[in-house]
Write a protein that holds these residues in place. Structure first.
Motif, PDB file in Angstrom:
ATOM      1  N   HIS A  15       0.578  -1.368  11.910  1.00 43.57           N
ATOM      2  CA  HIS A  15       1.121  -2.192  12.239  1.00 43.57           C
ATOM      3  C   HIS A  15       0.470  -3.534  12.410  1.00 43.57           C
ATOM      4  O   HIS A  15       0.626  -5.360  12.420  1.00 43.57           O
ATOM      5  CB  HIS A  15       2.344  -2.558  13.195  1.00 43.57           C
ATOM      6  N   GLY A  16      -0.649  -3.424  13.831  1.00 38.47           N
ATOM      7  CA  GLY A  16      -1.611  -4.543  14.350  1.00 38.47           C
ATOM      8  C   GLY A  16      -2.121  -5.045  12.650  1.00 38.47           C
ATOM      9  O   GLY A  16      -2.759  -6.221  13.375  1.00 38.47           O
ATOM     10  N   THR A  17      -2.555  -4.377  11.629  1.00 36.74           N
ATOM     11  CA  THR A  17      -2.409  -5.044  10.218  1.00 36.74           C
ATOM     12  C   THR A  17      -1.502  -6.513  10.341  1.00 36.74           C
ATOM     13  O   THR A  17      -2.676  -7.272   9.283  1.00 36.74           O
ATOM     14  CB  THR A  17      -2.980  -4.042   9.204  1.00 36.74           C
ATOM     15  N   GLN A  72      -7.588  -5.671   2.905  1.00 37.56           N
ATOM     16  CA  GLN A  72      -6.847  -5.717   1.504  1.00 37.56           C
ATOM     17  C   GLN A  72      -5.162  -6.659   1.798  1.00 37.56           C
ATOM     18  O   GLN A  72      -4.395  -7.472   1.412  1.00 37.56           O
ATOM     19  CB  GLN A  72      -5.645  -5.111   0.588  1.00 37.56           C
ATOM     20  N   LYS A  73      -5.285  -7.536   3.141  1.00 35.93           N
ATOM     21  CA  LYS A  73      -4.114  -8.096   3.326  1.00 35.93           C
ATOM     22  C   LYS A  73      -2.418  -7.795   3.034  1.00 35.93           C
ATOM     23  O   LYS A  73      -2.034  -8.513   2.847  1.00 35.93           O
ATOM     24  CB  LYS A  73      -4.560  -9.475   2.807  1.00 35.93           C
ATOM     25  N   LEU A 104       0.691  -1.305  -0.266  1.00 38.20           N
ATOM     26  CA  LEU A 104      -0.026   0.078  -0.254  1.00 38.20           C
ATOM     27  C   LEU A 104       0.971   0.870   0.162  1.00 38.20           C
ATOM     28  O   LEU A 104       1.626   1.303   1.078  1.00 38.20           O
ATOM     29  CB  LEU A 104      -0.745   0.323   1.382  1.00 38.20           C
ATOM     30  N   HIS A 105       1.109   1.898  -0.815  1.00 39.90           N
ATOM     31  CA  HIS A 105       1.725   3.054  -1.194  1.00 39.90           C
ATOM     32  C   HIS A 105       0.469   5.079  -0.925  1.00 39.90           C
ATOM     33  O   HIS A 105      -0.506   4.744  -1.741  1.00 39.90           O
ATOM     34  CB  HIS A 105       2.234   3.598  -2.573  1.00 39.90           C
ATOM     35  N   THR A 106       1.155   5.131   0.091  1.00 40.04           N
ATOM     36  CA  THR A 106       0.684   6.110   0.563  1.00 40.04           C
ATOM     37  C   THR A 106       1.779   7.737   0.733  1.00 40.04           C
ATOM     38  O   THR A 106       2.531   7.251   0.791  1.00 40.04           O
ATOM     39  CB  THR A 106       0.278   6.106   1.473  1.00 40.04           C
ATOM     40  N   SER A 107       1.274   8.655   0.818  1.00 39.97           N
ATOM     41  CA  SER A 107       1.997   9.717   1.183  1.00 39.97           C
ATOM     42  C   SER A 107       1.718  11.419   1.678  1.00 39.97           C
ATOM     43  O   SER A 107       0.271  11.033   1.131  1.00 39.97           O
ATOM     44  CB  SER A 107       3.441   9.767   0.128  1.00 39.97           C
ATOM     45  N   ASP A 108       2.570  12.059   1.820  1.00 36.31           N
ATOM     46  CA  ASP A 108       2.025  13.764   1.635  1.00 36.31           C
ATOM     47  C   ASP A 108       0.646  13.661   3.049  1.00 36.31           C
ATOM     48  O   ASP A 108      -0.225  14.478   2.353  1.00 36.31           O
ATOM     49  CB  ASP A 108       1.956  13.968   1.299  1.00 36.31           C
ATOM     50  N   VAL A 124      -5.947   2.030   7.314  1.00 37.74           N
ATOM     51  CA  VAL A 124      -5.622   1.450   8.151  1.00 37.74           C
ATOM     52  C   VAL A 124      -6.667   0.071   7.971  1.00 37.74           C
ATOM     53  O   VAL A 124      -6.818  -0.782   7.705  1.00 37.74           O
ATOM     54  CB  VAL A 124      -6.192   1.744  10.008  1.00 37.74           C
ATOM     55  N   GLU A 125      -7.892   0.306   7.131  1.00 42.26           N
ATOM     56  CA  GLU A 125      -9.014  -0.483   6.923  1.00 42.26           C
ATOM     57  C   GLU A 125      -9.081  -0.869   5.822  1.00 42.26           C
ATOM     58  O   GLU A 125      -8.841  -1.864   5.527  1.00 42.26           O
ATOM     59  CB  GLU A 125     -10.420   0.445   6.724  1.00 42.26           C
TER      60      GLU A 125
END
Length: 427
Positions: free
Chosen positions: A71-73, A38-39, A4-8, A32-33
């Motif tokens: 981290h909990g996922t 999406q595992k 999963l790629h996110t930013s900013d 987080v969801e």
């Protein structure tokens, strides 16, 4: 392997004075969801974690909560500092956190130290190289020393730690002046392209030294050909420091941050996820999203761009005040952040207060009277230079602001005001 790629995130940012903290909480909840549903094996946050170097307490608390929940996922996390972040503050516990599968990389000297994965897909390991934002004058001495050390290793010469550690310490402490003194006199200005090219060359060497591997690079920069918005901080004057896409050749996926609009290059191999929320009206029509990357055993990537659908939408409304306040065509904008462009010939009294009674999240008011010409900077500058009397200049300003000449009565008021001002000045 799934990434999963996110930013900013820009935690702690406001929008024209309005706090975005609640909407940023919603965005992180959604991320987080997605990571859970999406595992996802790895969450990448490509810089600008905070909006400023010393973030507010609520922003720090939210980032801490985000790391714990992600981290909990079951996912591991790789984050880098961006140009808005303080490397020494944000990445203070990086070496300890890494043992738990959480990397928050701010130390340029560690850009060639990857996080290693061994997916059960039959392919080679995956090496993720986090490259924090590279301020050219600070990063270049560190990268030069890393380059020198790699050459020494190739020739079986001992590493000279006495050379490297002081320069790395200076870089972490932002002692720009001291570092620049160490550069040869008359050297050309170091660019973002230069330091990024050197960093990626070193990364290729480090990846090759470890044997067959799939490579992911996480970086925070402005690549040539990308489209900016109004909400990013310029990294340089003009576009002279944009980084060529060619410096990222050979990597399986390059997760970029800095630009707030989702966009991709080279068939999706190099991409910006964009910010999770819009931070300027130039992003009004953007769909805010994250990217879910599926990497197969050969290193080929397929991408799913997933909208986040959080936060207030942005809307620009234009018209006369009476119509904006009464027309049902603007009903949907009542729950949006609004920029209003009023076209009334004269700016109505308490216009913003009236607008906010219908549009409580109105953020910007612009007065653009019907028929008004767009401000012509060159024409105005020429008028200032050529005007022989203050009244001429005042009348030119009036016409430029209102899109029409001043009436006789308005001209008399301007004349009286100038006479009074001149008289007071002479006295």
């Amino acid at each position: 392997m799934r990434i999963l790629h996110t930013s900013d995130w820009h935690l702690g940012r406001s929008f024209h004075g309005a706090s975005l903290m609640h909407e940023q909480e919603e965005a992180i909840e959604r991320i987080v969801e997605l990571a859970s549903d999406q595992k996802v094996d790895l969450v990448v946050i490509a810089g600008d974690l905070y909006d400023r170097a010393i973030p507010p307490t609520d922003a720090v608390r939210l980032f801490d909560e985000a790391l714990v929940r992600l981290h909990g996922t079951g996912a591991q996390i790789v984050a880098i500092v961006g140009n808005h972040d303080s490397p020494s503050r944000v990445a203070v516990a990086d070496r300890v956190l890494e043992r738990a599968g959480v990397v928050v990389r701010g130390d340029v000297s560690r850009c060639i130290q990857p996080l290693q994965f061994d997916p059960e897909d039959g392919g080679p390991p995956v090496s993720v190289f986090p490259v924090p934002y590279l301020e050219p004058s600070l990063a270049r001495p560190v990268l030069d020393l890393l380059d020198g050390d790699s050459e020494a290793a190739d020739s079986e010469q001992p590493r000279d730690a006495s050379r490297q550690e002081p320069v790395i310490a200076q870089s972490a402490g932002h002692e720009t002046q001291e570092i620049e003194k160490s550069q040869p006199a008359g050297h050309r200005r170091i660019s973002h392209h230069d330091v990024t090219e050197l960093a990626t060359t070193l990364i290729r060497g480090a990846a090759a030294a470890g044997g067959p591997t799939r490579t992911v690079v996480v970086a925070h920069t402005f690549v040539d050909g990308a489209t900016p918005t109004d909400s990013e901080r310029d990294l340089s004057i003009g576009n002279i420091d944009r980084v060529g896409l060619d410096v990222f050749g050979g990597f399986d996926y390059v997760a970029l941050g800095h630009l707030h609009r989702s966009q991709a290059f080279d068939g999706g191999r190099i991409a910006y996820s964009g910010s999770p929320l819009p931070y300027s009206f130039s992003e009004e029509n953007d769909t805010k999203s994250v990217r879910i990357i599926e990497m197969n055993a050969e290193g080929r990537c397929s991408t799913d761009v997933v909208p986040l659908d959080v936060g207030l939408p942005l809307r620009t409304l234009q018209g006369r005040l009476e119509n904006l306040l009464d027309s049902p065509e603007f009903d949907a904008a009542e729950t949006a952040r609004v920029r209003v462009r009023l076209t009334d010939p004269e700016l109505p009294l308490q216009a913003m207060a009236q607008i906010q009674r219908r549009f409580p999240h109105a953020a910007v008011l612009e007065h653009v009277p019907d028929g008004r010409k767009a401000p012509g900077g060159g024409d105005v500058a020429e008028a200032v230079e050529n005007s022989e009397h203050p009244l001429e200049l005042a009348l030119q300003f009036w016409a430029d602001q209102h899109g029409r000449e001043a009436s006789a009565a308005q001209r008399d008021v301007l004349t009286s005001a100038l006479q009074a001002a001149t008289g007071e000045h002479d006295a």
